[in-house]
Each structure stands twice: as C-alpha cells, then as structure tokens.
Scaffold this active site. Structure first.
Site, PDB file in Angstrom:
ATOM      1  N   THR A  16       0.754  -0.862  -0.064  1.00 17.92           N
ATOM      2  CA  THR A  16       0.189   0.055  -0.212  1.00 17.92           C
ATOM      3  C   THR A  16       1.138   0.962   0.294  1.00 17.92           C
ATOM      4  O   THR A  16       0.343   2.560  -0.675  1.00 17.92           O
ATOM      5  CB  THR A  16      -0.845   0.174   1.508  1.00 17.92           C
ATOM      6  OG1 THR A  16      -1.748  -0.845   1.253  1.00 17.92           O
ATOM      7  CG2 THR A  16      -1.942   1.266   1.306  1.00 17.92           C
ATOM      8  N   THR A  92       1.670  -4.797   4.211  1.00 17.50           N
ATOM      9  CA  THR A  92       0.880  -5.204   5.783  1.00 17.50           C
ATOM     10  C   THR A  92       0.754  -6.328   5.028  1.00 17.50           C
ATOM     11  O   THR A  92       0.743  -7.828   6.432  1.00 17.50           O
ATOM     12  CB  THR A  92       0.699  -4.319   5.892  1.00 17.50           C
ATOM     13  OG1 THR A  92      -1.024  -4.377   5.359  1.00 17.50           O
ATOM     14  CG2 THR A  92       1.421  -3.307   6.279  1.00 17.50           C
ATOM     15  N   THR A 280      -0.879 -22.714  19.997  1.00 20.38           N
ATOM     16  CA  THR A 280      -2.370 -21.976  19.952  1.00 20.38           C
ATOM     17  C   THR A 280      -3.215 -21.223  18.822  1.00 20.38           C
ATOM     18  O   THR A 280      -2.309 -20.318  18.312  1.00 20.38           O
ATOM     19  CB  THR A 280      -2.683 -21.352  21.335  1.00 20.38           C
ATOM     20  OG1 THR A 280      -3.318 -21.274  21.784  1.00 20.38           O
ATOM     21  CG2 THR A 280      -1.238 -20.462  21.677  1.00 20.38           C
ATOM     22  N   CYS A 282      -4.686 -18.813  20.101  1.00 15.84           N
ATOM     23  CA  CYS A 282      -5.084 -17.578  20.913  1.00 15.84           C
ATOM     24  C   CYS A 282      -3.393 -16.598  20.672  1.00 15.84           C
ATOM     25  O   CYS A 282      -3.044 -17.323  20.365  1.00 15.84           O
ATOM     26  CB  CYS A 282      -4.495 -17.843  22.313  1.00 15.84           C
ATOM     27  SG  CYS A 282      -5.749 -19.294  23.216  1.00 15.84           S
TER      28      CYS A 282
HETATM   29  N1  ASP Z   1      -2.951  -5.943  -0.075  1.00 18.43           N
HETATM   30  C1  ASP Z   1      -1.462  -4.836   1.106  1.00 18.43           C
HETATM   31  C2  ASP Z   1      -0.551  -5.521   0.779  1.00 18.43           C
HETATM   32  O1  ASP Z   1       0.068  -6.614   1.502  1.00 18.43           O
HETATM   33  C3  ASP Z   1      -2.005  -4.468   1.867  1.00 18.43           C
HETATM   34  C4  ASP Z   1      -0.691  -3.398   2.515  1.00 18.43           C
HETATM   35  O2  ASP Z   1      -0.116  -3.220   1.852  1.00 18.43           O
HETATM   36  O3  ASP Z   1      -0.845  -3.012   3.638  1.00 18.43           O
HETATM   37  O4  ASP Z   1       0.047  -5.379  -0.098  1.00 18.43           O
END
Ligand code: ASP
Length: 347
Positions: A16, A92, A280, A282
C-alpha cells in the site's frame, strides 16, 4: 575526521505504501519507487547515503511467495558488506511471514533489516507511510555507544513500535499500529524519540559470516481445529499429497479433541513421517502440552509443542528446516530450540 554517513539500501517490494488508485477500477495497485520517494522529500533531510533496489513489478504482498523471499535475500547478500543497514518496503498483509522467513534464511545476520509499509498510500494527505519510512531509515542507521548497529536482526517498524520480525503478527486491518508481538516485548518504542529496549534486542552468540539459505520447502500447511471437524475432513487434510510438515492450530494451551479417532489420525500421520507442530489459536500465550489430558494425547501421538511461537514463524520455520533437507526427527529437534529468537522455551 568526519564520521561516515550511514549507508542504507532500500528494497522496495510494493504494498500500500507505494500504491496509487487505478483510474478505471478505483482499486489500489502497486506503483514504482520514484513515485514513492518523490512523496517523501524529507528523506533528503537525513544525512544518509541511500540507494534503492525495486521489485519489477512491485507487488501487493498477498502475492508474496518463497521466490520473492529468495529475491530479497539475494539483494541483501549481494550488498551485505557495502551497507550499514537495510530497509524493506512491503505490504502489510504478509509482512510478518516475510519477516519470519528472512530471519531464518539470513543465518548469522548482524546488520539491521527493518521492514515497514503503511496502511494509507504515500500520496494520501493523512498517510502513515512517510513517518514509517523515515523512522525505519533512522532505526536502520542507529548505533549503540560503541558504534555498533543497534538492531542486528530482522525487525518490523510500524507507527509507534519496533517489533522482532519473527515474533510479529498483523493485528489490525484499520489501525496505524497494525502489528504486535503478543509474546515478546517491543524492541523500541517510537514517540518523541526512538527508545530502544536494549535487553530485548537479539545478539548472535558469536559473530559469524552471513550464510543465506535460499531453499524454502513449500510442502507444509496449516490445519485449524474447530468444534465439528469430522474424521473425513481431518483425514483428507493429513493425506495431502507430498505434505511434510503441519502447523496444527489448537485450542488454548495447545488442546485438541481427545476422541480416539482424532488421536489415531494424528498418530498415523506422525508415523508416516509428517512433522506436526502444535501452535495455539490464541493471540497471546503459548502451548503447554502436558497441562491437560487433551494436550497430553497430542504428545503421545508424536506432536511437537510450538510453545509461544507465532503461526507465521511456525510455518516458515518448517519451510526452512525441510529446505535444509533434514529428516523428520532432526526437524523435530530444531523445533524444540530457538534458532534466532523466535520462541521462548523454558528448560
Ligand atoms: N494488500 C496490501 C499489501 O499487503 C496491504 C498493505 O500493504 O497494507 O500489499
């Protein structure tokens, strides 16, 4: 004599942070590095010698694969001696998997490898990307009182924290503080300054040359337990062709059904040479396989405790160990020890 400027290599993989909106579909799509860096003129204010390499084309990290990890590892190996630190710009979604994978593949890493990205694209007015990129560069350049790199491991920098890469998990699809280590303290807190927790930072037991392990064996999978799982479904999963290692995602402190059909299927898979690692479901805490009768059954069926390891570190550790060509019993042995700070094992 003037001190040398820190020399940092940025590896831009996509995500992103560097995306722009497609004018037709209005969906975000990766764009090239020059667009990204033009949006962060403040980088010039850092007195660093910064160079970059970019994935061609840059990708959404949902398309990340072991081949891409290998490409990143190559970029680091080829430039290891020439740079003080490395910053990887990454989506991310799979950042914690990449951080875990690289921590295993880059054996004896003793320079900073800081992975960051953002929740909002760099071109957005309220972007978190600018701050994350600048702080990641500062962390990669940071040294201790003796002039040694402060961070000597793979770490994720996001908003207010620096986390150990192989202890991290993406916790939020919305918040700027998107990552967390649920079983390990932060390596640094980012506020008005960057406050390192030196006692939490990883240090190699002895300094050795970097050794990159490129082979990651993809014959591994997750099996997630839930009330209602049937013998047919579990058996089908455990008979996946070619499978060598399974991360079994269990309840609470590592518990599973204790019904005879369940134990029989798991024990049969173990006898067929499949390594099963108990992790786990969790988000916090770990597996204590001998705490309940239901966990004890798993020990008797040959399942190995994952202690407090994350799912991301567990699956990539299996890929790495099988990639080394190790037999199941040796893989099990290494699962019972920390290779690069990814798990806490009480002796
Ligand atoms: N879909 C994007 C990625 O993982 C999400 C991001 O970068 O926040 O490339």
């Amino acid at each position: 004599m003037a001190l040398q400027r820190p020399k940092i290599l940025i590896i831009y993989t996509g995500g992103t942070i560097g995306m722009i909106e497609n004018p037709v579909t209005h969906a975000l799509q990766p764009f090239d590095f020059s667009h990204l860096i033009e949006n962060v003129p403040k980088v010039q204010l850092l007195d660093y010698d910064i160079h970059n390499i970019q994935f061609n084309p840059p990708i959404d990290s949902s398309n990340m694969s072991p081949q891409h990890w290998s490409d990143m590892a190559h970029a680091i190996e080829d430039n290891y001696d020439a740079y003080d630190g490395f910053v990887v710009l990454h989506g991310t979604d799979t950042m914690a998997f990449t951080a875990s994978a690289l921590s295993f593949m880059l054996e004896n890493l003793s320079k900073p490898l800081i992975i960051t990205g953002s929740q909002l694209p760099i071109g957005e007015v309220r972007t978190d990307g600018e701050e994350n990129l600048i702080t990641a560069l500062q962390v990669a350049a940071a040294t201790d009182a003796s002039g040694n790199a402060m961070v000597q491991e793979v770490a994720i920098l996001f908003e207010n924290y620096l986390w150990r890469g192989n202890r991290s998990t993406k916790m939020s699809a919305d918040n700027f503080n998107a990552f967390r280590s649920n079983n390990y303290p932060e390596l640094a807190k980012i506020g008005l300054g960057i406050f390192f927790h030196e006692e939490a930072l990883y240090r190699l037991p002895s300094k050795r040359p970097l050794k990159v392990r490129y082979e990651m064996d993809p014959h591994v999978m997750f099996v997630n337990l839930y009330p209602g799982i049937t013998p047919e479904i579990l058996s089908h999963q455990l008979h996946t062709p070619g499978i060598k290692g399974i991360v079994l995602k269990t309840y609470g402190a590592g518990n599973s059904p204790s019904e005879p059909w369940f134990t029989r299927l798991i024990s049969d898979a173990n006898e067929r040479g499949i390594v099963i690692l108990n992790v786990t479901q969790c988000v916090n805490g770990g597996v204590k396989q001998s705490l309940y009768e239901t966990g004890n059954c798993l020990s008797q069926a040959g399942v190995v405790s994952g202690h407090d390891i994350t799912s991301e570190a567990a699956i990539t550790k299996l890929m790495y160990l099988f990639g080394l060509g190790l037999p199941p019993e040796t893989v099990k042995k290494y699962l019972q020890s920390a290779i690069c700070g990814e798990v806490t094992i009480q002796q």
